[in-house]
Design a protein around this motif. Sequence first.
Motif, PDB file in Angstrom:
ATOM      1  N   ASN B   7       0.612  -1.226  -0.039  1.00  0.00           N
ATOM      2  CA  ASN B   7       0.038   0.016  -0.039  1.00  0.00           C
ATOM      3  C   ASN B   7       0.866   1.207  -0.062  1.00  0.00           C
ATOM      4  O   ASN B   7       1.902   1.395   0.740  1.00  0.00           O
ATOM      5  CB  ASN B   7      -0.943   0.043   1.346  1.00  0.00           C
ATOM      6  CG  ASN B   7      -2.094  -1.069   1.191  1.00  0.00           C
ATOM      7  OD1 ASN B   7      -2.735  -0.995   0.413  1.00  0.00           O
ATOM      8  ND2 ASN B   7      -2.202  -1.814   2.091  1.00  0.00           N
ATOM      9  N   PRO B   8       0.350   2.423  -0.774  1.00  0.00           N
ATOM     10  CA  PRO B   8      -0.636   2.246  -1.643  1.00  0.00           C
ATOM     11  C   PRO B   8      -0.024   1.718  -2.906  1.00  0.00           C
ATOM     12  O   PRO B   8       1.211   1.368  -3.165  1.00  0.00           O
ATOM     13  CB  PRO B   8      -0.952   3.806  -1.898  1.00  0.00           C
ATOM     14  CG  PRO B   8       0.553   4.479  -1.623  1.00  0.00           C
ATOM     15  CD  PRO B   8       1.058   3.584  -0.509  1.00  0.00           C
ATOM     16  N   ARG B   9      -0.867   1.343  -3.995  1.00  0.00           N
ATOM     17  CA  ARG B   9      -0.567   0.978  -5.170  1.00  0.00           C
ATOM     18  C   ARG B   9       0.033   2.066  -6.033  1.00  0.00           C
ATOM     19  O   ARG B   9       0.862   2.038  -6.782  1.00  0.00           O
ATOM     20  CB  ARG B   9      -1.705   0.617  -6.085  1.00  0.00           C
ATOM     21  CG  ARG B   9      -2.211  -0.847  -5.683  1.00  0.00           C
ATOM     22  CD  ARG B   9      -1.462  -1.940  -5.724  1.00  0.00           C
ATOM     23  NE  ARG B   9      -0.668  -2.148  -7.196  1.00  0.00           N
ATOM     24  CZ  ARG B   9      -1.403  -2.625  -8.272  1.00  0.00           C
ATOM     25  NH1 ARG B   9      -2.616  -3.188  -7.930  1.00  0.00           N
ATOM     26  NH2 ARG B   9      -0.737  -2.579  -9.204  1.00  0.00           N
ATOM     27  N   GLN B  11       1.666   6.327  -5.743  1.00  0.00           N
ATOM     28  CA  GLN B  11       1.953   7.179  -4.690  1.00  0.00           C
ATOM     29  C   GLN B  11       2.538   8.411  -5.417  1.00  0.00           C
ATOM     30  O   GLN B  11       3.468   8.037  -6.278  1.00  0.00           O
ATOM     31  CB  GLN B  11       2.962   6.686  -3.565  1.00  0.00           C
ATOM     32  CG  GLN B  11       3.365   7.787  -2.540  1.00  0.00           C
ATOM     33  CD  GLN B  11       2.262   7.953  -1.529  1.00  0.00           C
ATOM     34  OE1 GLN B  11       1.921   7.433  -0.992  1.00  0.00           O
ATOM     35  NE2 GLN B  11       2.130   9.413  -1.498  1.00  0.00           N
ATOM     36  N   THR B 107       4.072  -0.565  -5.739  1.00  0.00           N
ATOM     37  CA  THR B 107       3.687   0.873  -5.484  1.00  0.00           C
ATOM     38  C   THR B 107       4.294   1.556  -6.709  1.00  0.00           C
ATOM     39  O   THR B 107       5.610   1.664  -6.608  1.00  0.00           O
ATOM     40  CB  THR B 107       4.071   1.241  -3.999  1.00  0.00           C
ATOM     41  OG1 THR B 107       3.142   0.468  -3.193  1.00  0.00           O
ATOM     42  CG2 THR B 107       3.713   2.828  -4.009  1.00  0.00           C
TER      43      THR B 107
END
Lengths: 113, 112
Positions: B7-9, B11, B107
């Motif tokens: 997380n996140p995919r 940024q 990410t």
Amino acid sequence: SQQGEEDPQALSIQEGENATMNCSYKTSINNLQWYRQNSGRGLVHLILIRSNEREKHSGRLRVTLDTSKKSSSLLITASRAADTASYFCATDATLQGAQKLVFGQGTRLTINP
Amino acid sequence: DAMVIQNPRYQVTQFGKPVTLSCSQTLNHNVMYWYQQKSSQAPKLLFHYYDKDFNNEADTPDNFQSRRPNTSFCFLDIRSPGLGDAAMYLCATSRLPRSAQHFGDGTRLSIL
């Protein structure tokens, strides 16, 4: 460099044909692994072949290993559009006192419908 | 299903603004890795943890740090991101250093 080198860098074939990708490396290994990576996703482990093995199968995948030539090949039979991805070989290495995998540059495979 | 989750995919951060990427695993694997991957290139190992033992690659910039507070979580901190740090960051786990690695979906970091 310890890094494996893959050949070809890119391969485009028709659906239903077989695809062969090759990997060469420089130093002795305990195992060699193949991974697939779809665009924008993480790598997915396909097969691990140990240094005392010569051939391994998994579904439509066949991996060979020739430690005398320091090379491996990945064969995908009866290719499908869903096989379109980048394929990486990875060899285990002990570098700076730590064991790790070192990835080749990859082969980008395109299956044309 | 046991898996590796990042997380996140996506940024987006500003040049020089610190950013933290996170990774969690339900596989209970001993080893966790952070890779940087730029377009059409091989994943480049930044560092890895074997349990609590931290291993930093010699060419990993000082700008990059990592934390592993427990078995399940690992974080990548980029203290002052530069434009050259824009890339996909992949987290992976394995039972042992030479075992098959299980990757998260990464990410993608963009720097404005």
